[in-house]
Scaffold this motif. Sequence first.
Motif, PDB file in Angstrom:
ATOM      1  N   UNK B  24       0.672  -1.302   0.229  1.00 11.73           N
ATOM      2  CA  UNK B  24       0.010  -0.104  -0.005  1.00 11.73           C
ATOM      3  C   UNK B  24       0.876   1.192  -0.117  1.00 11.73           C
ATOM      4  N   UNK B  25       0.225   2.456  -0.495  1.00  7.41           N
ATOM      5  CA  UNK B  25       1.152   3.734  -0.568  1.00  7.41           C
ATOM      6  C   UNK B  25       0.698   4.291   1.091  1.00  7.41           C
ATOM      7  N   UNK B  26       1.479   5.279   1.081  1.00 10.39           N
ATOM      8  CA  UNK B  26       1.493   5.955   2.463  1.00 10.39           C
ATOM      9  C   UNK B  26       0.047   6.565   2.838  1.00 10.39           C
ATOM     10  N   UNK B  28      -2.586   4.567   2.605  1.00  3.98           N
ATOM     11  CA  UNK B  28      -3.344   3.298   2.939  1.00  3.98           C
ATOM     12  C   UNK B  28      -3.988   2.913   1.571  1.00  3.98           C
ATOM     13  N   UNK B  29      -3.828   3.473   0.491  1.00  7.57           N
ATOM     14  CA  UNK B  29      -4.427   2.865  -0.675  1.00  7.57           C
ATOM     15  C   UNK B  29      -3.512   2.103  -1.473  1.00  7.57           C
ATOM     16  N   UNK B  30      -3.985   1.111  -2.305  1.00 11.27           N
ATOM     17  CA  UNK B  30      -3.034   0.392  -3.122  1.00 11.27           C
ATOM     18  C   UNK B  30      -2.200   1.152  -3.940  1.00 11.27           C
ATOM     19  N   UNK B 447      -8.330  14.916  -0.547  1.00  8.51           N
ATOM     20  CA  UNK B 447      -8.867  13.119  -0.259  1.00  8.51           C
ATOM     21  C   UNK B 447      -9.956  13.090  -1.337  1.00  8.51           C
ATOM     22  N   UNK B 448     -10.385  14.219  -1.983  1.00 10.73           N
ATOM     23  CA  UNK B 448     -11.509  13.702  -3.093  1.00 10.73           C
ATOM     24  C   UNK B 448     -11.111  13.060  -4.314  1.00 10.73           C
ATOM     25  N   UNK B 450      -8.632  11.029  -5.150  1.00 10.88           N
ATOM     26  CA  UNK B 450      -8.447   9.301  -5.137  1.00 10.88           C
ATOM     27  C   UNK B 450      -9.836   8.723  -5.287  1.00 10.88           C
ATOM     28  N   UNK B 451     -10.771   9.505  -5.168  1.00 10.82           N
ATOM     29  CA  UNK B 451     -12.177   8.884  -5.091  1.00 10.82           C
ATOM     30  C   UNK B 451     -12.886   9.236  -6.392  1.00 10.82           C
TER      31      UNK B 451
END
Lengths: 213, 802
Positions: B24-26, B28-30, B447-448, B450-451
């Motif tokens: 995972x990256x820093x 927490x996402x893959x 934060x938006x 990556x979604x």
Amino acid sequence: MATTRSGAAQRPNGAPQTKVCQFKLVLLGESAVGKSSLVLRFVKGQFHEYQESTIGAAFLTQTLCLDDTTVKFEIWDTAGQERYHSLAPMYYRGAQAAIVVYDITNQDTFGRAKNWVKELQRQASPSIVIALAGNKSDLAAKRMVEFEEAQAYADENGLLFMETSAKTAMNVNDIFLAIANKLPKSESAGGGAAGGARRLNDADAPRASSCCK
Amino acid sequence: MHEDESCKFAACTFFAKNHPGESCGSNGLPLTPSSITILGRSQRLLTIEHTNLCTYLDIIRGKHERIIVVAEVIGKSLAEYSSKFSYEEIINISLQVTNAMMFLHKQEITHRTLSDDNILLDSSGRVKLFNYGMYYMTNEGNEVPFPLGLPRYLSPETILNGGGPAADVWTFGIILLELCIGKLWKNIKPGPTLRRILTLVHANNPAERIAREHDCLEAYKEIPETVRNLIEKCLKIYPSERATFEELIEDLSKINSKTLEDIKQPRGLMGCKLQYLYYWWQLTGGDIQAELKKNGLIKNSPPILSMPIAILLDGGTIGGKTGALFDRRIAKYSLDLLKNRLSHIPPQDFYPLMHERRKDYDAVALPKIIRERDTEYQFYRLLWFQRLLHGYPYTTQYIRTEAEIDIPPLERGDVWAALLGVVGDIEDQYERIDKETPTPTDRQIDVDIPRCHQYCWLLCGSAGHRTLKRLLKAWLLTNPQYVYWQGLDSLTAPFLYLNFCNEARAFACLSAFVPKFLHKFFLKDNSAVIKEYLAKFWQMTAFHEPELATHLHDINFVPELFAIPWFLTMFSHVFPLHKIVHLWDALLVEGPSLPLFMGVGILRQLRDTLLDSGFNECILLFSDLPEIDIGECVKESIDMCRISPRSISYRRFTNEPEMKDPMDIVEVPLDVLLSETCSRISLADFFSLTCQDKCCVVDIRSNLLYEKSCIEGSINVPYSGVHLGQHELKSLGAHPNKVLTEAIRQKKIIVVASAEDETAQLFSDYLVKCGVSRVCVLHGGVSALHTHVPSLFGVPKKTAHK
Ligand SMILES: Nc1nc2c(ncn2[C@@H]2O[C@H](COP(=O)(O)OP(=O)(O)O)[C@@H](O)[C@H]2O)c(=O)[nH]1
Ligand SMILES: [Mg+2]
């Protein structure tokens, strides 16, 4: 994670010994702490790494079975961005339960959670059951909020508290279960989501709807 | 593999690096898969055009981190020519290679893999470099599990620690030397070759030393001095001492004696833009991957064979056949299939004339998604749009008219920019905006992103993330009156998706889009704007779907609960990109009131389910929106939009000029608007409907007033006699029932005219509850109309049956 999952649906209809209670629950907290992910885990047992952000609010339902009661949660998952704050009362008004979520890897989100708790204590129904969820506990290596600190805060304010992970499912069902156990299941308890279903301008008049049958 | 000139493009393939295990990256996402990083980086290569570079056509992500690169080809590679070249030819080839290389270095692209098998030469002497972007797209080789470059072409510093652009000059020097004295280090394994190159570090004159090692000193001395000098300028041990390509070009130009004939653009199909040919070829059924399999470049082994034998605790693996990671071969593709498919097209059709009437094709009647797959249809559309776009901005009107029919996907980015009126030096304007300085909004943006539409390969890579952030920051900075609302990311995504390598244009499009469609939506306090919008949406629902509106109203299902993301993001937060593009195609042509009707169109598609559902089921339906047929939704919404008089969808918060003429005004205070089920129609719109006999007027004043003077052709239903509880037209009496039923059958617009607003609203609401469509209220009532258009009034005709 072998807690009850939509057990009620499988029960034969009209089983006389179970009563069905319906509760409105709202999730609050800074954006990206994992509110939508917690709901998705609880309702569908899934986790999406790239869960889309929530604009306005989303609504989902899930049923839990306690010993003699079936509890149906009507869950309002809200937008986290401060700007959408003005919409929040529409969702927490008339709610019997709230989960205030923060991200254990981010101290600011904990501060924001405290503000939500304050607001709920001031504005929401006085009998509301509030749970505090420290989410992303799988990222313990990057922890910024200590468990003890949050536990102490929760005790002080009479909140349920658990650290959860929507990713690993840790404590997700448990926190909903704990809320369900704490909610009063008297004949008069419960209320429908329809309370929130009003135009913004006259939202102060939530429609009462009974639920326990 | 084909050799004839009908091969215009070719493909090669390699594997991207596999991240071990579940790292995972820093955040927490893959970790982003390497293939996605490569895809993102290579987009820029797709836009590069130079006579000595093979145009990149496509970068495809296959299974198991496979990357397939599709690019133009010409002639044969230098390696494939068996005969020796004359010095005249060598000089000319070198000049073209250095031209290409200088261009790349100016773009800050290092080649690193230049070799005799990717320098292509055709029979006319034209040189083009093939797949010069390997090093660039793989992030300096970091995203692939194999070393880049052939050993014999690597410069000493590359072997030691990586090396920079000057390494390309060394490689060029070796190639030039090989052209003069033949292939070097033949039959020597990579290891020893690299060792030999490193021993050159001690040589005074590496070129001469290489020649001596190969027993070619004689031949080397026979090379014309001018050429030998060039070789020696390239083969300097210290990168800083090597010539630059610019200097080499200067030298080469002096000794070059050969001029290439200007290549005549072939006429007909082969003269069309290569990107078009590739696109059409795919539509005809051309399949890059299938062809690679046929040629053995992709081997299909049962997946079980590629399973590792053991997985280590750190996620690494042992065993398992992975096949060749990088195959140097290329597969060429014949265009015969396409030629046959389009062989019946007459020559003049390749050059559509601006002022000639456009041909009508049968395909126009088919749904858009089918038209988008039809080779011949896309052939005509692309050539026509190419022509129109060439004339932009003078052709704006034509483009708009054509876009109304459909927009060819391949040119969508250009067409949208034209429809949004993007002109001027947008690069320069964008360049000047500070997109880097941190601001308090950054956290929310971070934060938006990556979604945001992360299923899309372009948007989910780091290149996509960075660009989206820059675009958002630039937009916020240039619009200080606005703030970042979650959803703005989704709104920006389609523009980025269509202009991935043209950030400035993505920005210009976004900047033009917001004032047109979302004026004031991003104000810090936008509640009035949103309330008005939703109220209008609800009125349009009552207008076109009265039964549904009544039901939803009864169960307290209000748009605030579900429609905010629809309109705030113009549906870009609600649908995947392939659907958004079709929605927006229509939006950009029809204008800012269409989205209201698109909302109604979505409700209409879910109509049956909604009518059968209570509050909870309805809201659940919208939390997880079911499949919507966008083609159908667009068609319906355009129909609804066109039959709705303009004034009924009037909004105060638009960017359009203020209405001054009392005939046009329909504005009411927001709290009044929020209380009204039915829209108001302006006197002007009413007048125009009357003239076309497209409306039916219900006058609800007392019979006394009506008898005195009434709108000609109107019927009288005195409000005082209406039983609001009985939702049946019959209860209005035989004559009104007959007239209304007939008007409904003829799809007329029902206009309620009264002496006061309150009764008009109550009665129109009553009609909606009776299930009557297209009900609206005459703004200002009978008296306003009488003041402004007295000619419409008369005394009622006494009818026999009264
Ligand atoms: N590692 C980890 N990531 C999580 C967890 N819960 C959510 N996320 C990620 O955090 C991001 C934001 O989650 P989301 O549910 O959209 O947050 P919301 O804005 O509060 O609704 C997403 O990328 C999720 O994948 C968790 O328990 N562990
Ligand atoms: Mg969310």
